[in-house]
Design an enzyme around this catalytic site. Structure first.
Site, PDB file in Angstrom:
ATOM      1  N   VAL A 159     -57.928 -48.553 -34.007  1.00  0.00           N
ATOM      2  CA  VAL A 159     -57.713 -49.999 -34.001  1.00  0.00           C
ATOM      3  C   VAL A 159     -59.033 -50.705 -33.724  1.00  0.00           C
ATOM      4  O   VAL A 159     -59.716 -50.394 -32.744  1.00  0.00           O
ATOM      5  CB  VAL A 159     -56.663 -50.392 -32.937  1.00  0.00           C
ATOM      6  CG1 VAL A 159     -56.568 -51.896 -32.811  1.00  0.00           C
ATOM      7  CG2 VAL A 159     -55.311 -49.790 -33.282  1.00  0.00           C
ATOM      8  N   CYS A 160     -59.405 -51.643 -34.588  1.00  0.00           N
ATOM      9  CA  CYS A 160     -60.601 -52.457 -34.379  1.00  0.00           C
ATOM     10  C   CYS A 160     -61.818 -51.534 -34.238  1.00  0.00           C
ATOM     11  O   CYS A 160     -62.033 -50.642 -35.043  1.00  0.00           O
ATOM     12  CB  CYS A 160     -60.386 -53.346 -33.154  1.00  0.00           C
ATOM     13  SG  CYS A 160     -61.700 -54.516 -32.791  1.00  0.00           S
ATOM     14  N   VAL A 161     -62.618 -51.720 -33.176  1.00  0.00           N
ATOM     15  CA  VAL A 161     -63.813 -50.901 -32.989  1.00  0.00           C
ATOM     16  C   VAL A 161     -63.450 -49.498 -32.507  1.00  0.00           C
ATOM     17  O   VAL A 161     -64.316 -48.646 -32.329  1.00  0.00           O
ATOM     18  CB  VAL A 161     -64.801 -51.591 -32.023  1.00  0.00           C
ATOM     19  CG1 VAL A 161     -66.172 -50.923 -32.065  1.00  0.00           C
ATOM     20  CG2 VAL A 161     -64.978 -53.064 -32.392  1.00  0.00           C
ATOM     21  N   THR A 211     -58.349 -50.170 -38.758  1.00  0.00           N
ATOM     22  CA  THR A 211     -58.038 -51.579 -38.951  1.00  0.00           C
ATOM     23  C   THR A 211     -59.289 -52.427 -38.774  1.00  0.00           C
ATOM     24  O   THR A 211     -60.294 -51.966 -38.231  1.00  0.00           O
ATOM     25  CB  THR A 211     -56.977 -52.078 -37.946  1.00  0.00           C
ATOM     26  OG1 THR A 211     -57.613 -52.377 -36.690  1.00  0.00           O
ATOM     27  CG2 THR A 211     -55.872 -51.057 -37.730  1.00  0.00           C
TER      28      THR A 211
END
Length: 375
Positions: A159-161, A211
C-alpha cells in the site's frame, strides 16, 4: 572586521541563498490542471479479481504488517477497518516486535500479534499480507517475514510507499507496479526492472499488488473484498464507507511535484513555532477508518499535529486497540471534529473542508496531494 561588516556579510549570504531558493522554486512546473481519469477496461478488472482470489483458505487469513517505531497511519488502520467490517476473513494487525506500533504521522495502536506469534499460529502462512509504508524500507525482520510469507504462497499487497518495502524484499523485480507519486522515482531507481503502470490507482501482477498514495488503500481493499466474497459484499461495504465506485482508474498526471506544493510546504514549515496541537477525543466504538483519515490529514498540514486523549486505550468499531497520546482530559488547543455521524469517505471530504477553512486552499491542496486523493 567590524560587527556591521560581519552583519552585512551574513545578510549577503542570506540574500544569495534566498535567490537560489527562489530560482529553484520558480523552475518547478505549475500545479497541473484538473484531470479526468479514463475508465479501466472490464477485462483488465476481471483479470485483477481473478489474480486476487484466495490462494489457500475459504475464509482467508489477512496479516497487516507494521514496524513498531513508525508505520503509516492510514496504510495500517484503513485496510484493517475495511476488511474487518466485511467479515469475510480473519484480519490481524501484526508487528515485528512486542509492544505498541507508533503510527506516522499520528496515533498509536496495540497490534493483535507479533510476526513470531503469527508464525506459530499459522505455520502455513497468511493468504494475504498487506504492507503499509514504513519509516524505513530496510527493516530486516519485516523484509525476511514478507519474503517468507510470499514463499508460502501469500498474495502481497504493498500500500502506498509500502511498495518500496515490497521492492526491497525483491518481490517487484520484473513486475508491473505503482506507488505514491512522490516516491516513484526512488522506487524505480532502486528496482530498475519494475515496469511502472501509469493512470492506475492499483496494479496487480501475479501474486503481488501495489497501490498509489495513501487513500488508494480504500479502493484496493474493496477490490480485495470483491475477489474474496463477490460483488454484492463489496457493494455493501462500499455503501457503508460512502463510496460509489472503486475501480483502478487514476489520473497520474494530476499528482506531481510542483511550484505551489513546494512553496506551501516551505512556507508552512517556516512557521514551526506556531504549529498547533489539535486534540481528538478517543471514544469506545469509534470508526478506526474515520479516525485514521482525520488524524492523518490534520497532521500533514505542516501547521498542525493531531493528538489523542482518553482515560486509557479504547477499542475501535472493528476491534483495533488505540492508545491515547495523553491520559485524562485535554487542556491544550482546539479540538478536531471527528464527524462521528458521517461515513469515512464523507469524513475525509469534511476534514479537507475544515483544513481549508483554517489554513486556506493551498494547504488543503498539499494534504490532498500527500494523500494522493483525487478530488
Amino acid at each position: 572586521m567590524s560587527v556591521k561588516m560581519i552583519s552585512l556579510g551574513v545578510l549577503g549570504l542570506v540574500a544569495v541563498a534566498a535567490a537560489g531558493w527562489l530560482g529553484w522554486l520558480y523552475s518547478l512546473p505549475p500545479a497541473p490542471p484538473a484531470m479526468a481519469a479514463s475508465a479501466v477496461p472490464p477485462e483488465e478488472t476481471q483479470a485483477m479479481l481473478a489474480a486476487l482470489k484466495p490462494p489457500k483458505r475459504e475464509r482467508p487469513v489477512i496479516a497487516i504488517i507494521g514496524i513498531n517505531d513508525a508505520t503509516e497511519t492510514t496504510d495500517y488502520l484503513m485496510p484493517y477497518g475495511i476488511l474487518r467490517r466485511a467479515d469475510i476473513a480473519d484480519v490481524l494487525l501484526v508487528a515485528t516486535q512486542e509492544g505498541p506500533v507508533s503510527l506516522y504521522p499520528a496515533l498509536t495502536v496495540e497490534p493483535d500479534t507479533t510476526i513470531a506469534a503469527f508464525d506459530a499460529q499459522y505455520p502455513e502462512g497468511a493468504d494475504y499480507v498487506i504492507v503499509p509504508a514504513m519509516s524505513r524500507d530496510d527493516d530486516p525482520a519485516a523484509l525476511d517475514w514478507i519474503r517468507g510469507q510470499s514463499s508460502k504462497g501469500a498474495i502481497v499487497v504493498g500500500v502506498c510507499v509500502g511498495a518500496k518495502v515490497v521492492g526491497a524484499a525483491g518481490l517487484l523485480d520484473g513486475r508491473q507496479a505503482t506507488t505514491h507519486w512522490y516516491y516513484l522515482t526512488e522506487l524505480l531507481k532502486r528496482s530498475p526492472t519494475i515496469e511502472h503502470v501509469a493512470n492506475r490507482r492499483f496494479v496487480v501482477d501475479g501474486n503481488v499488488a501495489t497501490t498509489t498514495g495513501i487513500t488508494a488503500s480504500m479502493p484496493m481493499m474493496l477490490t480485495l473484498i470483491e475477489a474474496i466474497a463477490g460483488r454484492d459484499k463489496a457493494v455493501e461495504v462500499a455503501r457503508g464507507l460512502g463510496v460509489d465506485t472503486w475501480d483502478a482508474r487514476h489520473a497520474s498526471g494530476a499528482f506531481r511535484f510542483n511550484r505551489s506544493f513546494a512553496r506551501t510546504v516551505i512556507g508552512n514549515s517556516a512557521t514551526f513555532w506556531t504549529r498547533e496541537q489539535l486534540a481528538i477525543a478517543l471514544e469506545e466504538g469509534m470508526d478506526e477508518v474515520s479516525l485514521a483519515l482525520v488524524a492523518d490529514a490534520w497532521s500533514r498540514t505542516y501547521r498542525s499535529k493531531a493528538l489523542t486523549f482518553a482515560e486509557g486505550p479504547i477499542t475501535s468499531k472493528n476491534g483495533a486497540r488505540i492508545v491515547p497520546d495523553r491520559s485524562g482530559s485535554w487542556r491544550g488547543d482546539e479540538r478536531i471534529a471527528d464527524f462521528a455521524d458521517a461515513k469515512p469517505a464523507q469524513v475525509l471530504d469534511a476534514t479537507l473542508q475544515a483544513i481549508e477553512q483554517r489554513y486556506g486552499r493551498r494547504t488543503t491542496d498539499v494534504v490532498a496531494m500527500e494523500l494522493e486523493y483525487p478530488r
